[in-house]
Design a protein around this motif. Structure first.
Motif, PDB file in Angstrom:
ATOM      1  N   TRP A  63     -21.118 -45.473 -16.100  1.00 22.03           N
ATOM      2  CA  TRP A  63     -20.972 -46.813 -15.529  1.00 22.03           C
ATOM      3  C   TRP A  63     -19.513 -47.242 -15.497  1.00 22.03           C
ATOM      4  CZ3 TRP A  63     -19.095 -51.448 -17.318  1.00 22.03           C
ATOM      5  CH2 TRP A  63     -19.335 -52.542 -16.495  1.00 22.03           C
ATOM      6  N   ARG A  64     -18.742 -46.881 -16.545  1.00 18.71           N
ATOM      7  CA  ARG A  64     -17.330 -47.255 -16.609  1.00 18.71           C
ATOM      8  C   ARG A  64     -16.547 -46.624 -15.455  1.00 18.71           C
ATOM      9  NH1 ARG A  64     -13.596 -49.035 -20.308  1.00 18.71           N
ATOM     10  NH2 ARG A  64     -11.493 -48.242 -20.036  1.00 18.71           N
ATOM     11  N   ALA A  65     -16.840 -45.358 -15.157  1.00 20.57           N
ATOM     12  CA  ALA A  65     -16.141 -44.694 -14.058  1.00 20.57           C
ATOM     13  C   ALA A  65     -16.445 -45.366 -12.729  1.00 20.57           C
ATOM     14  CB  ALA A  65     -16.541 -43.220 -14.018  1.00 20.57           C
ATOM     15  N   GLU A  66     -17.710 -45.731 -12.535  1.00 20.96           N
ATOM     16  CA  GLU A  66     -18.092 -46.416 -11.310  1.00 20.96           C
ATOM     17  C   GLU A  66     -17.428 -47.782 -11.209  1.00 20.96           C
ATOM     18  OE1 GLU A  66     -22.155 -48.120  -9.133  1.00 20.96           O
ATOM     19  OE2 GLU A  66     -22.284 -46.862 -10.944  1.00 20.96           O
ATOM     20  N   LEU A  67     -17.377 -48.504 -12.330  1.00 22.24           N
ATOM     21  CA  LEU A  67     -16.764 -49.824 -12.343  1.00 22.24           C
ATOM     22  C   LEU A  67     -15.267 -49.748 -12.052  1.00 22.24           C
ATOM     23  CD1 LEU A  67     -17.090 -52.850 -12.859  1.00 22.24           C
ATOM     24  CD2 LEU A  67     -16.684 -52.409 -15.275  1.00 22.24           C
ATOM     25  N   SER A  68     -14.591 -48.733 -12.581  1.00 19.76           N
ATOM     26  CA  SER A  68     -13.152 -48.575 -12.344  1.00 19.76           C
ATOM     27  C   SER A  68     -12.867 -48.400 -10.856  1.00 19.76           C
ATOM     28  CB  SER A  68     -12.631 -47.364 -13.130  1.00 19.76           C
ATOM     29  OG  SER A  68     -12.775 -47.574 -14.523  1.00 19.76           O
ATOM     30  N   ALA A  69     -13.702 -47.603 -10.190  1.00 22.30           N
ATOM     31  CA  ALA A  69     -13.519 -47.400  -8.754  1.00 22.30           C
ATOM     32  C   ALA A  69     -13.734 -48.708  -7.988  1.00 22.30           C
ATOM     33  CB  ALA A  69     -14.480 -46.321  -8.261  1.00 22.30           C
ATOM     34  N   ALA A  71     -13.253 -51.709  -9.167  1.00 24.73           N
ATOM     35  CA  ALA A  71     -12.153 -52.621  -9.469  1.00 24.73           C
ATOM     36  C   ALA A  71     -10.948 -52.344  -8.567  1.00 24.73           C
ATOM     37  CB  ALA A  71     -11.766 -52.499 -10.944  1.00 24.73           C
ATOM     38  N   VAL A  72     -10.675 -51.061  -8.331  1.00 24.54           N
ATOM     39  CA  VAL A  72      -9.556 -50.699  -7.453  1.00 24.54           C
ATOM     40  C   VAL A  72      -9.797 -51.218  -6.044  1.00 24.54           C
ATOM     41  CG1 VAL A  72      -8.350 -48.759  -6.383  1.00 24.54           C
ATOM     42  CG2 VAL A  72      -8.899 -48.682  -8.820  1.00 24.54           C
ATOM     43  N   ARG A  73     -11.028 -51.037  -5.561  1.00 21.72           N
ATOM     44  CA  ARG A  73     -11.340 -51.515  -4.206  1.00 21.72           C
ATOM     45  C   ARG A  73     -11.249 -53.034  -4.104  1.00 21.72           C
ATOM     46  NH1 ARG A  73     -15.373 -47.394  -4.619  1.00 21.72           N
ATOM     47  NH2 ARG A  73     -16.983 -48.943  -5.143  1.00 21.72           N
ATOM     48  N   GLU A  74     -11.663 -53.727  -5.151  1.00 18.00           N
ATOM     49  CA  GLU A  74     -11.587 -55.192  -5.140  1.00 18.00           C
ATOM     50  C   GLU A  74     -10.140 -55.671  -5.106  1.00 18.00           C
ATOM     51  OE1 GLU A  74     -13.746 -56.467  -8.509  1.00 18.00           O
ATOM     52  OE2 GLU A  74     -15.718 -56.020  -7.645  1.00 18.00           O
ATOM     53  N   LEU A  75      -9.263 -55.037  -5.888  1.00 20.92           N
ATOM     54  CA  LEU A  75      -7.847 -55.417  -5.891  1.00 20.92           C
ATOM     55  C   LEU A  75      -7.212 -55.196  -4.531  1.00 20.92           C
ATOM     56  CD1 LEU A  75      -6.714 -54.036  -9.378  1.00 20.92           C
ATOM     57  CD2 LEU A  75      -6.958 -56.428  -8.703  1.00 20.92           C
ATOM     58  N   GLN A  76      -7.577 -54.090  -3.870  1.00 22.03           N
ATOM     59  CA  GLN A  76      -7.030 -53.813  -2.543  1.00 22.03           C
ATOM     60  C   GLN A  76      -7.512 -54.850  -1.532  1.00 22.03           C
ATOM     61  OE1 GLN A  76      -8.451 -49.795  -2.004  1.00 22.03           O
ATOM     62  NE2 GLN A  76      -6.643 -48.894  -2.957  1.00 22.03           N
ATOM     63  N   ALA A  77      -8.771 -55.254  -1.663  1.00 26.54           N
ATOM     64  CA  ALA A  77      -9.313 -56.244  -0.726  1.00 26.54           C
ATOM     65  C   ALA A  77      -8.646 -57.601  -0.918  1.00 26.54           C
ATOM     66  CB  ALA A  77     -10.826 -56.358  -0.914  1.00 26.54           C
ATOM     67  N   ARG A  78      -8.393 -57.977  -2.177  1.00 23.74           N
ATOM     68  CA  ARG A  78      -7.749 -59.265  -2.450  1.00 23.74           C
ATOM     69  C   ARG A  78      -6.313 -59.289  -1.941  1.00 23.74           C
ATOM     70  NH1 ARG A  78      -9.823 -60.089  -8.702  1.00 23.74           N
ATOM     71  NH2 ARG A  78     -12.038 -60.438  -8.206  1.00 23.74           N
ATOM     72  N   ALA A  79      -5.622 -58.160  -2.054  1.00 25.32           N
ATOM     73  CA  ALA A  79      -4.227 -58.103  -1.606  1.00 25.32           C
ATOM     74  C   ALA A  79      -4.112 -58.257  -0.100  1.00 25.32           C
ATOM     75  CB  ALA A  79      -3.598 -56.776  -2.049  1.00 25.32           C
ATOM     76  N   SER A  80      -5.132 -57.791   0.633  1.00 28.24           N
ATOM     77  CA  SER A  80      -5.072 -57.853   2.100  1.00 28.24           C
ATOM     78  C   SER A  80      -5.735 -59.112   2.660  1.00 28.24           C
ATOM     79  CB  SER A  80      -5.749 -56.612   2.692  1.00 28.24           C
ATOM     80  OG  SER A  80      -7.108 -56.583   2.316  1.00 28.24           O
ATOM     81  N   SER A  81      -6.290 -59.937   1.795  1.00 24.17           N
ATOM     82  CA  SER A  81      -6.959 -61.159   2.257  1.00 24.17           C
ATOM     83  C   SER A  81      -6.539 -62.337   1.409  1.00 24.17           C
ATOM     84  CB  SER A  81      -8.486 -60.980   2.190  1.00 24.17           C
ATOM     85  OG  SER A  81      -9.144 -62.136   2.619  1.00 24.17           O
ATOM     86  N   ALA A  82      -5.424 -62.992   1.827  1.00 19.20           N
ATOM     87  CA  ALA A  82      -4.862 -64.101   1.047  1.00 19.20           C
ATOM     88  C   ALA A  82      -5.710 -65.355   1.135  1.00 19.20           C
ATOM     89  CB  ALA A  82      -3.439 -64.395   1.516  1.00 19.20           C
ATOM     90  N   ASP A  83      -6.537 -65.473   2.171  1.00 17.36           N
ATOM     91  CA  ASP A  83      -7.339 -66.688   2.360  1.00 17.36           C
ATOM     92  C   ASP A  83      -8.808 -66.453   2.006  1.00 17.36           C
ATOM     93  OD1 ASP A  83      -7.898 -66.468   5.967  1.00 17.36           O
ATOM     94  OD2 ASP A  83      -7.759 -64.940   4.385  1.00 17.36           O
TER      95      ASP A  83
END
Length: 226
Positions: A63-69, A71-83
């Motif tokens: 589960w930790r490995a899946e969650l880490s992946a 988390a990376v995708r969420e950070l990338q999405a937040r960086a490209s969507s300021a609004d």
């Protein structure tokens, strides 16, 4: 097996796995595996207990490995969507004014059925179950939807024992656990009319609709048939 290790794994699982259906399934597996480890420890079967503890750790590691992946995708999405949209929390009801929820429709869903089922539960059967009970948010005005208010795992993985049809459990259980096989799992959606009603109990507010995930551990025939 050291109790502190089991408690730590269980705490990590509970904190991490509250949310989606998949996360709840992982939580169920970890709690069940730790419960088995504790049982084998009490029987002095330490090799089996350690194997169960390793099994629980492997579940969490996956589960930790899946969650880490994720988390990376969420950070990338937040960086490209300021609004990004932010949802405002629903307003609290006025002090002392408990709004009455519309009762949901009672529902029973078999989430797991074992291949072999020699006999099933009936009214009057003495049964033991593991369960997790959660509050259901209604109409968006009550916070706490999805909150666990009761669980057999909070009592050291000891299943709850009762007589099916008796008044010591909510009526939703008496209706939803008939015809159940040992090892079977069910999800019950219980309206407040078949739960704790207008009064509620500690941890369950008045007019609260409920959800239960239940696994039948064992059962025996009604006393008048023994």
């Amino acid at each position: 097996m050291r109790p502190a290790v089991a408690v730590l794994l269980l705490a990590l699982a509970r904190g991490a796995c509250a949310g989606t259906e998949e996360q709840e399934r992982i939580l169920w597996r970890v709690q069940h595996t730790l419960g088995q480890a504790q049982l084998h420890e009490t029987r002095a079967e330490h090799d089996v207990a350690l194997a169960k503890l390793d099994e629980a750790g492997a579940i969490l590691a996956g589960w930790r490995a899946e969650l880490s992946a994720k988390a990376v995708r969420e950070l990338q999405a937040r960086a490209s969507s300021a609004d990004a949209e932010q949802r405002a929390a629903p307003d609290e009801p006025a002090a002392g004014a408990e709004r009455r929820a519309e009762p949901i429709e009672f529902a029973m869903n078999r989430t797991f059925v074992p291949e072999r089922c020699e006999r099933t539960t009936r009214l009057g059967s003495t049964i033991k179950v593991h369960f997790v009970g959660k509050l259901l948010e209604h109409d968006g005005f009550r916070k706490g939807g999805g909150k666990v208010f009761a669980s057999s795992f909070h009592t050291g993985s000891m299943p709850k024992k009762f007589t099916l049809g008796a008044s010591d459990v909510v009526e939703g259980w008496n209706q939803g656990l008939v015809g159940m096989c040992t090892g079977e799992r069910r999800r019950l959606l219980v309206p407040w009319t078949l739960g704790y009603g207008a009064a509620g109990i500690k941890g369950v507010p008045p007019y609260a609709n409920l959800r239960y995930d239940i696994e039948l551990v064992e059962h025996s025939a009604p006393k008048d048939e023994v």
